[in-house]
Design a protein around this motif. Structure first.
Motif, PDB file in Angstrom:
ATOM      1  N   THR A 653       0.837  -1.200   0.000  1.00  0.00           N
ATOM      2  CA  THR A 653       0.000   0.000   0.000  1.00  0.00           C
ATOM      3  C   THR A 653       0.872   1.249   0.000  1.00  0.00           C
ATOM      4  N   GLY A 654       1.925   1.229   0.802  1.00  0.00           N
ATOM      5  CA  GLY A 654       2.845   2.364   0.840  1.00  0.00           C
ATOM      6  C   GLY A 654       3.474   2.627  -0.513  1.00  0.00           C
ATOM      7  N   LEU A 655       3.857   1.557  -1.224  1.00  0.00           N
ATOM      8  CA  LEU A 655       4.433   1.717  -2.556  1.00  0.00           C
ATOM      9  C   LEU A 655       3.420   2.310  -3.528  1.00  0.00           C
ATOM     10  N   THR A 656       2.186   1.842  -3.420  1.00  0.00           N
ATOM     11  CA  THR A 656       1.136   2.349  -4.304  1.00  0.00           C
ATOM     12  C   THR A 656       0.878   3.837  -4.053  1.00  0.00           C
ATOM     13  N   VAL A 657       0.836   4.208  -2.777  1.00  0.00           N
ATOM     14  CA  VAL A 657       0.615   5.613  -2.421  1.00  0.00           C
ATOM     15  C   VAL A 657       1.774   6.473  -2.917  1.00  0.00           C
ATOM     16  N   ALA A 658       3.003   5.977  -2.698  1.00  0.00           N
ATOM     17  CA  ALA A 658       4.183   6.736  -3.111  1.00  0.00           C
ATOM     18  C   ALA A 658       4.198   6.966  -4.615  1.00  0.00           C
ATOM     19  N   ASN A 659       3.869   5.951  -5.375  1.00  0.00           N
ATOM     20  CA  ASN A 659       3.866   6.098  -6.829  1.00  0.00           C
ATOM     21  C   ASN A 659       2.740   7.018  -7.290  1.00  0.00           C
ATOM     22  N   GLY A 660       1.618   6.979  -6.585  1.00  0.00           N
ATOM     23  CA  GLY A 660       0.525   7.893  -6.917  1.00  0.00           C
ATOM     24  C   GLY A 660       0.908   9.337  -6.645  1.00  0.00           C
ATOM     25  N   HIS A 662       3.911  10.518  -6.663  1.00  0.00           N
ATOM     26  CA  HIS A 662       4.926  10.907  -7.649  1.00  0.00           C
ATOM     27  C   HIS A 662       4.279  11.385  -8.938  1.00  0.00           C
ATOM     28  N   LYS A 663       3.217  10.717  -9.343  1.00  0.00           N
ATOM     29  CA  LYS A 663       2.531  11.106 -10.578  1.00  0.00           C
ATOM     30  C   LYS A 663       1.939  12.506 -10.457  1.00  0.00           C
ATOM     31  N   VAL A 664       1.493  12.840  -9.252  1.00  0.00           N
ATOM     32  CA  VAL A 664       0.871  14.138  -9.030  1.00  0.00           C
ATOM     33  C   VAL A 664       1.911  15.239  -8.835  1.00  0.00           C
ATOM     34  N   LEU A 665       2.934  14.947  -8.008  1.00  0.00           N
ATOM     35  CA  LEU A 665       3.902  15.974  -7.606  1.00  0.00           C
ATOM     36  C   LEU A 665       5.050  16.164  -8.579  1.00  0.00           C
ATOM     37  N   GLY A 666       5.408  15.100  -9.287  1.00  0.00           N
ATOM     38  CA  GLY A 666       6.587  15.155 -10.141  1.00  0.00           C
ATOM     39  C   GLY A 666       7.838  14.746  -9.366  1.00  0.00           C
ATOM     40  N   THR A 667       8.906  14.473 -10.091  1.00  0.00           N
ATOM     41  CA  THR A 667      10.102  13.909  -9.474  1.00  0.00           C
ATOM     42  C   THR A 667      10.764  14.854  -8.469  1.00  0.00           C
ATOM     43  N   ASN A 668      10.998  16.106  -8.849  1.00  0.00           N
ATOM     44  CA  ASN A 668      11.713  17.035  -7.973  1.00  0.00           C
ATOM     45  C   ASN A 668      10.949  17.303  -6.683  1.00  0.00           C
ATOM     46  N   ASN A 669       9.654  17.578  -6.794  1.00  0.00           N
ATOM     47  CA  ASN A 669       8.855  17.844  -5.602  1.00  0.00           C
ATOM     48  C   ASN A 669       8.743  16.610  -4.711  1.00  0.00           C
ATOM     49  N   ILE A 685      10.847   7.293   8.076  1.00  0.00           N
ATOM     50  CA  ILE A 685      10.150   7.270   6.783  1.00  0.00           C
ATOM     51  C   ILE A 685      11.201   7.209   5.675  1.00  0.00           C
ATOM     52  N   PRO A 686      11.140   6.197   4.815  1.00  0.00           N
ATOM     53  CA  PRO A 686      12.186   6.018   3.804  1.00  0.00           C
ATOM     54  C   PRO A 686      12.262   7.176   2.812  1.00  0.00           C
ATOM     55  N   MET A 687      13.459   7.383   2.291  1.00  0.00           N
ATOM     56  CA  MET A 687      13.652   8.349   1.211  1.00  0.00           C
ATOM     57  C   MET A 687      13.064   7.760  -0.074  1.00  0.00           C
ATOM     58  N   TRP A 688      12.446   8.595  -0.867  1.00  0.00           N
ATOM     59  CA  TRP A 688      11.883   8.145  -2.143  1.00  0.00           C
ATOM     60  C   TRP A 688      12.967   8.198  -3.224  1.00  0.00           C
ATOM     61  N   SER A 689      12.897   7.310  -4.170  1.00  0.00           N
ATOM     62  CA  SER A 689      13.809   7.270  -5.307  1.00  0.00           C
ATOM     63  C   SER A 689      12.999   7.120  -6.575  1.00  0.00           C
ATOM     64  N   SER A 690      13.533   7.651  -7.658  1.00  0.00           N
ATOM     65  CA  SER A 690      12.837   7.504  -8.941  1.00  0.00           C
ATOM     66  C   SER A 690      12.815   6.051  -9.400  1.00  0.00           C
ATOM     67  N   HIS A 691      13.625   5.220  -8.754  1.00  0.00           N
ATOM     68  CA  HIS A 691      13.640   3.791  -9.090  1.00  0.00           C
ATOM     69  C   HIS A 691      12.811   2.975  -8.097  1.00  0.00           C
ATOM     70  N   MET A 692      12.034   3.669  -7.263  1.00  0.00           N
ATOM     71  CA  MET A 692      11.166   2.983  -6.308  1.00  0.00           C
ATOM     72  C   MET A 692      10.208   2.068  -7.070  1.00  0.00           C
ATOM     73  N   PRO A 693      10.048   0.819  -6.632  1.00  0.00           N
ATOM     74  CA  PRO A 693       9.223  -0.120  -7.401  1.00  0.00           C
ATOM     75  C   PRO A 693       7.735   0.117  -7.215  1.00  0.00           C
ATOM     76  N   VAL A 694       6.988  -0.370  -8.172  1.00  0.00           N
ATOM     77  CA  VAL A 694       5.537  -0.409  -8.009  1.00  0.00           C
ATOM     78  C   VAL A 694       5.203  -1.620  -7.150  1.00  0.00           C
ATOM     79  N   ALA A 695       3.998  -1.634  -6.604  1.00  0.00           N
ATOM     80  CA  ALA A 695       3.573  -2.756  -5.767  1.00  0.00           C
ATOM     81  C   ALA A 695       3.198  -3.954  -6.640  1.00  0.00           C
TER      82      ALA A 695
END
Length: 941
Positions: A653-660, A662-669, A685-695
């Protein structure tokens, strides 16, 4: 801290990043330790990044008359890399090299490890001449500064004989490149007085025939006692004299910024043999005859040496039989020969056997070309030091001395040395060494916890010095350098005239006496028994540590926080302070520093144990210390274990939320937001990466599809069941789907354990210090796999290397567990047709795979699938360490700092066998890393 150091630091901060100016007392203790039995704690440790920083730091210390010491790998044994003032170390940016003239020369910066240099030269059939026993750890700067030699190089291929040029920084900050004519001419103008003074010494030596003869006589043997006085009679050009004086100068004349070596041939044809003789006299007579041949190496081992390894695995049976017969006279020679071709090698073997047979060996292993047999034979020699270190009493240290005797007097010298062992009650002492050069090492254990013990050691060394330097006219230091250890005895060996020459050399180069004071030139005749290192009892897991530093090159946190050696050093001091209660405030500060530097940033990979001569796994200590949990923490760990499928669902669920988001905020934000959350949460709370996997969608247990096929049990790891590919992956299929596709393509029926989503190998709990919870999860998994495999009848594939490694260690031995590469090699490749792809690929060998000896299999499988495979240098572990890549991302970043620049142009894919490792590898390489199973599936049919 004293005012002069505060003012120095303020000036250094003008050009050097504050983060690389270390003053924390705990870190100064850690970074100041070396392999010697001395302990000085620096006031300041500088981690310098460039030649310009070195020049600035040295010049600043010179102007302020503040002593400075240079440190490479810290493997030296005589105290030459110790400082109670300013210690200069180098960052990883000192690892450049250039191969010249088709490998006949090589230009090197001082931060490269010796073995790495030989790996660079191997395609040219060349190597550097020096071959010290610590070559897998020691660095070029130390090899040159100590004139280190080794088993094969003798006196003809050491740094003194093979140096072609170097760049040095003198005490006043002046730089001289001896291979650059403009630099040389400028130096001759700016330092004319220094050159005149040097040439006066040259004239003095060359015109004094008695002194010149003494120098020649001394260097017929290996000799690193004091400065390289042979440069004063070997050369007439002042620059040649200067650069050869730098060889073996131990940082007391200046800093060696680079060196160019003339390389030597690395023969492809080799053979080794072991021969035992009835006594030391006959053994040494054989050495004398062998020295007249072209034999490459002859290692002598006395009876005590042989007895010390008699019970080790893989030893020839006759070694134990010698002990059973009570034979205390026998000695052995381990012989290696090299040749340009097979015919020449065979001719050498026949010639040497004729010589050896003349001395009637009582046991032998004949010359063998077989690599495994040769490795076993040299394993005997390599076991000698650990054999003493592993059985010593807690609180004692292991001392290894090295001396040289004239070969023709080797036998009586060994007898007398053994007599000193008995006289001073060093009954555990053993003798071995490079017999062709008359170079003997003796190893013994010593405590420094009482004046009585210090006096015993002092009296013993006085007797050794008299025996070696006076009675036999030998070398008190053959290859380990003078340091503090032999500084008081230089005059005894060299006489007043030789010692005065050395004093003059030091004065010419270092008029203010700031460079490594107390080393080589030391007027304190008791310096060798001062500042002795204590080895207090700390924990049985690390009490045998000799602080040699062999562990450091493979530690993923070595450039971020502490190495295993440094962790052990600090924990020893913490343990001592806890017992003595002498300084509660210092103890509290050390414990606070150790929490992050010692515990939180340790990846606990266990790679250190594979390099340690006595097998210490500092990761075990770290895991043990992590077990100091509250009852609440233990309850939480147990709850997660009992509700594991819920935990993985939350993670998805956390991965799904994080990827959602990212789609809204963009990579830099997204990066800014998660970085802030990471800091505010105390790194929870983990750092986000552009290579973060989808669930991954839920993983279902497969139903039987093909009756009659061979069965394979597939256990998808929790990371594979939770984390899919990165959002923009070339192949978006989850690893579980790819694995099943590949197995079915190979004709297998895939079986999965029951209650799959609640299963875990237990490794996450072990690494966090919950051993009971880990054992419970391992038992649950064992029961499930035991049933699925029909009581061990079917092989088991675990798709992640760490899980497979844990399973092999914790599950019953009847269950045959494989990680992806080994499984593919044994069960998939024979059943499929592979068409290797043209595109290059990167390959990461995980730490668990290295420890299990799978590096070769991983490379072989990948090369079947791709025509070009790149395994990057200087990366032994990615540092992701389970979830530390999320909670301590700096560890992953530090471990993989050398990766991105090694990815060739046009390479877009990398492969490994651990999903979490692949996340970090993708982040720090700029390309997508994924399981090798993706590549095999892609290129097979």
């Amino acid at each position: 801290m004293q005012q002069p150091y505060l003012e120095l630091i303020a000036q250094l901060e003008q050009q050097i990043d504050k983060s690389r100016i270390i003053t924390d007392p705990t870190l100064a203790l850690a970074y100041g330790t070396d392999a010697s039995f001395y302990r000085l704690t620096p006031q300041v440790v500088l981690q310098l990044d460039s030649l310009q920083e070195v020049i600035f730091a040295v010049k600043t210390c010179y102007e302020r008359q503040i002593p400075v010491t240079f440190r490479a790998a810290g493997t030296s044994l005589s105290g030459q890399a110790q400082s109670d003032s300013v210690l200069i170390t180098l960052t990883r940016n000192w690892r450049d090299y250039k191969i010249l003239n088709d490998g006949e020369q090589i230009w090197l910066q001082p931060g490269i490890i010796g073995a790495e240099v030989n790996a660079y030269l191997a395609p040219f059939g060349r190597k550097i001449g020096p071959d010290p026993g610590s070559i897998n750890t020691c660095k070029i700067g130390g090899i040159v500064a100590n004139n280190a030699s080794g088993m094969c190089c003798g006196t003809s291929e050491n740094s003194y004989r093979t140096v072609a040029g170097m760049t040095v920084v003198l005490a006043d900050g002046t730089v001289l490149n001896t291979l650059d004519s403009a630099s040389v001419e400028a130096f001759k103008l700016s330092h004319a007085e220094m050159i005149d003074e040097l040439m006066t010494l040259v004239t003095q030596c060359q015109e004094d025939s008695e002194l010149a003869d003494k120098i020649r006589h001394k260097y017929r043997l290996k000799n690193t006692t004091g400065y390289s006085l042979n440069s004063l009679i070997d050369f007439d050009d002042p620059i040649d004299v200067l650069q050869h004086l730098f060889i073996g100068s131990e940082g007391t004349l200046g800093f060696i910024a680079d060196v160019t070596y003339n390389t030597v041939v690395n023969h492809a044809h080799k053979a080794s043999g072991l021969f035992v003789f009835s006594d030391i006299e006959i053994t040494c007579l054989a050495v004398s005859e062998l020295s007249k041949t072209s034999v490459a190496a002859v290692e002598l081992m006395d009876s005590r040496s042989l007895a010390s390894v008699a019970d080790k695995p893989g030893m020839p049976s006759f070694i134990a039989e010698l002990g059973e017969k009570g034979d205390t006279e026998a000695a052995a020679l381990l012989i290696e020969i090299h040749a340009e071709n097979e015919a020449a090698l065979q001719q050498q073997i026949e010639q040497l056997l004729a010589i050896i047979d003349g001395f009637s060996p009582i046991a032998q292993v004949d010359f063998s070309r077989d690599t495994k047999i040769c490795e076993q034979l040299w394993g005997i020699r390599k076991e000698l030091f650990p054999s003493v270190g592993a059985v010593r009493e807690t609180g004692t240290t292991v001392i290894i001395e090295d001396v040289a005797f004239p070969i023709e007097q080797l036998a009586p010298a060994v007898r007398e040395l053994q007599g000193l062992f008995t006289q001073f009650n060093y009954h555990e002492a053993i003798i071995f060494g490079h017999a062709l050069a008359g170079n003997l090492h003796f190893v013994f254990t010593q405590s420094f916890d009482s004046q009585e013990e210090i006096t015993r050691y002092s009296d013993f060394m006085d007797a050794v010095a008299q025996l070696v330097a006076v009675d036999y006219k030998g070398s008190l230091k053959a290859e380990h350098g003078t340091g503090r250890n032999m500084a008081p005895f230089i005059e005894l060996e060299w006489g007043a005239d030789g010692y005065q020459l050395m004093q003059n050399i030091k004065r010419i180069f270092d008029k203010r006496g700031i460079l490594n004071p107390g080393v080589i030139i030391n007027e304190d005749k008791e310096s060798h028994i001062k500042n002795l290192k204590g080895m207090p009892e700390a924990d049985e897991l690390i009490d045998k540590c000799v602080e040699c530093g062999f562990c450091e090159p493979v530690c993923p946190s070595r450039n971020l926080s502490l190495t295993p050696r440094q962790r052990n050093t600090v924990f020893r001091e913490i343990s001592r302070l806890r017992k003595t209660n002498e300084d509660p405030s210092r103890l509290a500060q050390m414990e606070k520093t150790y929490r992050y530097y010692g515990l939180d940033t340790c990846a606990a990979t266990g790679l250190c144990a594979d390099r340690c001569p006595v097998g210490i796994n500092t990761g075990d200590l770290v895991r043990k210390l992590r077990q100091n949990h509250t009852d609440k923490a233990k309850q939480i760990a147990n709850w997660t274990a009992d509700h594991f499928s819920t935990v993985t669902s939350v993670a998805k669920t956390g991965l799904t939320v994080a990827n959602g988001m990212h789609k809204v905020l963009g990579t830099n934000n997204m990066r800014k937001l998660t970085k802030a959350a990471y800091e505010l949460s105390g790194h929870l709370i983990p750092m986000w990466s552009s290579h973060m996997p989808v669930a991954v969608k839920s993983t279902e247990i497969l139903k039987v599809k093909k009756v009659g096929r061979e069965k394979i049990v597939y256990f998808p790891s929790c990371s594979a069941r939770t984390m899919g590919t990165e959002a923009n992956a070339k192949d978006p299929r989850p690893l579980v789907d790819v694995t099943i596709s590949l197995l079915e393509k190979a004709g297998y029926e895939v079986v999965m354990p029951k209650d799959l989503n609640n299963q875990c190998c237990g490794m996450p709990y072990t690494s966090k210090g919950f051993p009971e919870t880990a054992a419970k999860k391992a038992q649950q998994l064992e029961n499930a796999i035991w049933e699925a495999s029909s009581q061990g009848a079917y092989p088991v594939l675990m798709d992640t290397s760490p899980c497979a490694s844990t399973g092999k260690e914790t599950l019953r031995s009847e269950i045959k567990i494989y990680e992806p590469f080994e499984f593919v090699a044994n069960y998939v490749l024979p059943k499929l047709t592979i068409t290797p792809q043209e595109d290059p690929v990167m390959l990461h060998i995980t730490c668990t795979s290295r420890r299990k000896g799978l590096a070769g299999v991983m490379e072989k499988v990948t090369k079947v699938c791709a025509k070009t495979v790149i395994i990057p240098d200087d990366i032994t572990c990615c540092g992701f360490a389970g979830d530390k890549g999320f909670t301590k991302p700096e560890l992953n970043a530090s471990s993989l700092a050398p990766l991105k620049r090694q990815v060739p142009v046009g390479c877009t894919e990398g492969y490994s066998n651990s999903r979490t490792c692949e996340l970090g590898l993708s982040e720090h390489s700029g390309i997508e890393y994924r399981s090798i199973l993706y590549l095999v599936d892609k290129v097979s049919m």
